[in-house]
Design an enzyme around this catalytic site. Structure first.
Site, short mmCIF file in Angstrom:
data_model
loop_
_atom_site.label_atom_id
_atom_site.label_comp_id
_atom_site.label_asym_id
_atom_site.label_seq_id
_atom_site.Cartn_x
_atom_site.Cartn_y
_atom_site.Cartn_z
N SER A 69 0.91 -1.11 0.12
CA SER A 69 0.01 0.02 -0.08
C SER A 69 0.84 1.09 0.03
O SER A 69 2.02 1.22 0.32
CB SER A 69 -0.82 -0.08 1.23
OG SER A 69 -0.27 -0.44 2.49
N PHE A 109 13.04 15.58 8.74
CA PHE A 109 11.71 15.23 9.11
C PHE A 109 11.77 13.66 9.68
O PHE A 109 11.26 13.51 10.92
CB PHE A 109 11.03 14.53 7.76
CG PHE A 109 9.98 13.55 7.79
CD1 PHE A 109 8.91 14.12 8.47
CD2 PHE A 109 9.91 12.34 7.41
CE1 PHE A 109 7.29 13.44 8.60
CE2 PHE A 109 8.80 11.45 7.67
CZ PHE A 109 7.58 12.24 8.05
N ASP A 117 -0.35 15.13 15.43
CA ASP A 117 0.89 15.63 15.96
C ASP A 117 0.41 16.93 16.49
O ASP A 117 -0.59 17.54 16.31
CB ASP A 117 2.05 15.87 14.80
CG ASP A 117 2.63 14.53 14.23
OD1 ASP A 117 2.80 13.56 15.25
OD2 ASP A 117 2.92 14.56 13.17
N LYS A 150 -6.18 0.40 21.42
CA LYS A 150 -6.89 0.73 20.01
C LYS A 150 -7.62 -0.40 19.42
O LYS A 150 -8.61 -0.35 18.97
CB LYS A 150 -5.52 1.29 19.02
CG LYS A 150 -5.12 2.66 19.39
CD LYS A 150 -3.85 2.90 18.44
CE LYS A 150 -3.04 3.92 18.63
NZ LYS A 150 -2.07 4.44 17.96
N ARG A 206 -4.16 10.15 16.70
CA ARG A 206 -4.18 11.43 17.74
C ARG A 206 -3.80 12.54 17.15
O ARG A 206 -4.21 13.62 16.98
CB ARG A 206 -3.36 11.15 18.95
CG ARG A 206 -3.32 12.29 20.05
CD ARG A 206 -2.43 12.41 21.01
NE ARG A 206 -1.14 12.97 20.24
CZ ARG A 206 -0.09 12.95 20.71
NH1 ARG A 206 0.16 12.76 21.80
NH2 ARG A 206 1.00 13.66 20.33
N TYR A 250 -4.07 13.66 6.79
CA TYR A 250 -4.86 14.43 7.06
C TYR A 250 -4.71 15.82 7.68
O TYR A 250 -3.54 15.80 8.58
CB TYR A 250 -5.99 13.72 8.22
CG TYR A 250 -7.23 14.69 8.83
CD1 TYR A 250 -8.25 14.48 8.01
CD2 TYR A 250 -7.08 15.21 9.89
CE1 TYR A 250 -9.63 15.39 8.39
CE2 TYR A 250 -8.11 16.00 10.19
CZ TYR A 250 -9.39 15.79 9.59
OH TYR A 250 -10.52 16.71 10.14
#
Length: 307
Positions: free
Chosen positions: A16, A219, A110, A168, A108, A50
């Site tokens: 994926s 990063f 960042d 979770k 959650r 997102y």
């Protein structure tokens, strides 16, 4: 189609890709080119990150919709708790449902830019297990969650990441995708600890080849991904040769993925950064050599089981 069903019925490991929503017309055109190239590899599914802001959030939903309708790819939308109340998150979930999105990765998120630690929005969620519980209790999405083979920056103790992953799954997550890591021993150890706690959902490794020295200094340092000393030395030795860095990064990621698959990992989730060449090279090599067919079941540490 639900991703838990894709994993359960796939005869081979799943592969994926993760994308982020483009912010400009030029970036959108570049993403389109990447999709054209990667679609030929027939990924099991793709995911889209997102943004908490309204326009970025809408782009996530639009990209996921377009991936399904225009490109024929099963797509998953990421969703975070950042900057939104519970009612605002319900409104976003309504938009996702209306867009006929089947799969959501509950995170959650960042801390917003400039903040060192995550603080819940008043009237919002404080954790991804809480968000997962809302999704499972009020909607019919297939829910995924994040997992951390290396300690999460906010981990309270050495068992925190296992306990959070367990929470979770108890809340309704049907599979987990890991944060980026570069030492497979961390993944294997994490899987053993999860299985010891009775967590038996598929845990897909998240991999990103290092193709630029700036990645390891920027990063990756930000998210706390540890680069093994020997690998870092080889990267630094090639700092003045970008092509050599890229070649090493692709080679390392290919070997890393092959070892994971040979040990029973249920798939690989490639963080593409909206680019195709490295991912195409790695996945094409894996499918050519099919390391999962040479796995020793007696030594496998990462099962392809489903809850």
């Amino acid at each position: 189609m639900r991703i838990d069903e894709i994993i359960a019925t796939s005869p081979d490991p799943t592969f994926s890709f993760e994308f982020f929503p483009p912010k400009t017309d030029e970036a959108e055109a570049a993403l389109h080119g990447t999709l054209q190239a990667l679609r030929e590899l027939q990924p099991s599914f793709v995911s889209v990150t997102y943004g908490a802001g309204g326009s970025s959030r809408d782009r996530t939903i639009n990209v996921v919709r377009n991936l399904r309708l225009e490109h024929g790819l099963e797509a998953m939308a990421h969703l975070t708790c950042v900057g939104a109340t519970k009612d605002e998150i319900r409104a976003v979930l309504g938009q996702m449902r209306d867009a006929e999105i089947d799969n959501v990765l509950a995170l959650r998120g960042d801390p917003p830019g400039g903040e060192e630690r995550f603080s819940p929005t008043p009237g919002g969620f404080a954790s991804s297990p809480e968000l997962t519980a809302l999704l499972a209790g009020e909607y019919d999405f297939c829910i995924g969650g994040a997992a951390y083979p290396e300690p999460h920056p906010d981990a309270r103790h050495e068992h925190d990441d296992v306990e959070t992953a367990k929470a979770k799954v108890a809340a309704g997550a049907r599979f987990l995708i890991t944060q980026i890591f570069y030492d497979n021993a961390d993944y294997f150890s994490f899987i053993r600890r999860l299985r010891d706690e009775g967590v038996d959902v598929p845990v897909i490794p998240g991999l990103m080849p290092i193709t630029q020295i700036s990645q390891s200094r920027g990063f990756l340092a930000k998210i706390g991904a540890r680069i093994p000393d020997a690998y870092r030395r080889e990267l630094d030795a090639r700092a003045d040769d970008p092509d050599a860095v890229k070649d090493l990064g692709v080679s390392y990621a290919t070997q890393q993925a092959a070892q994971l698959l040979a040990a029973g990992a249920p798939g690989i989730h490639f963080i593409t950064m909206n680019r195709s060449p490295a991912t195409r090279a790695i996945l094409s090599t894996l499918r050519l050599h099919r390391p999962w067919e040479n796995a020793d079941p007696a030594r496998a540490v990462a099962s392809n089981s489903t809850a």
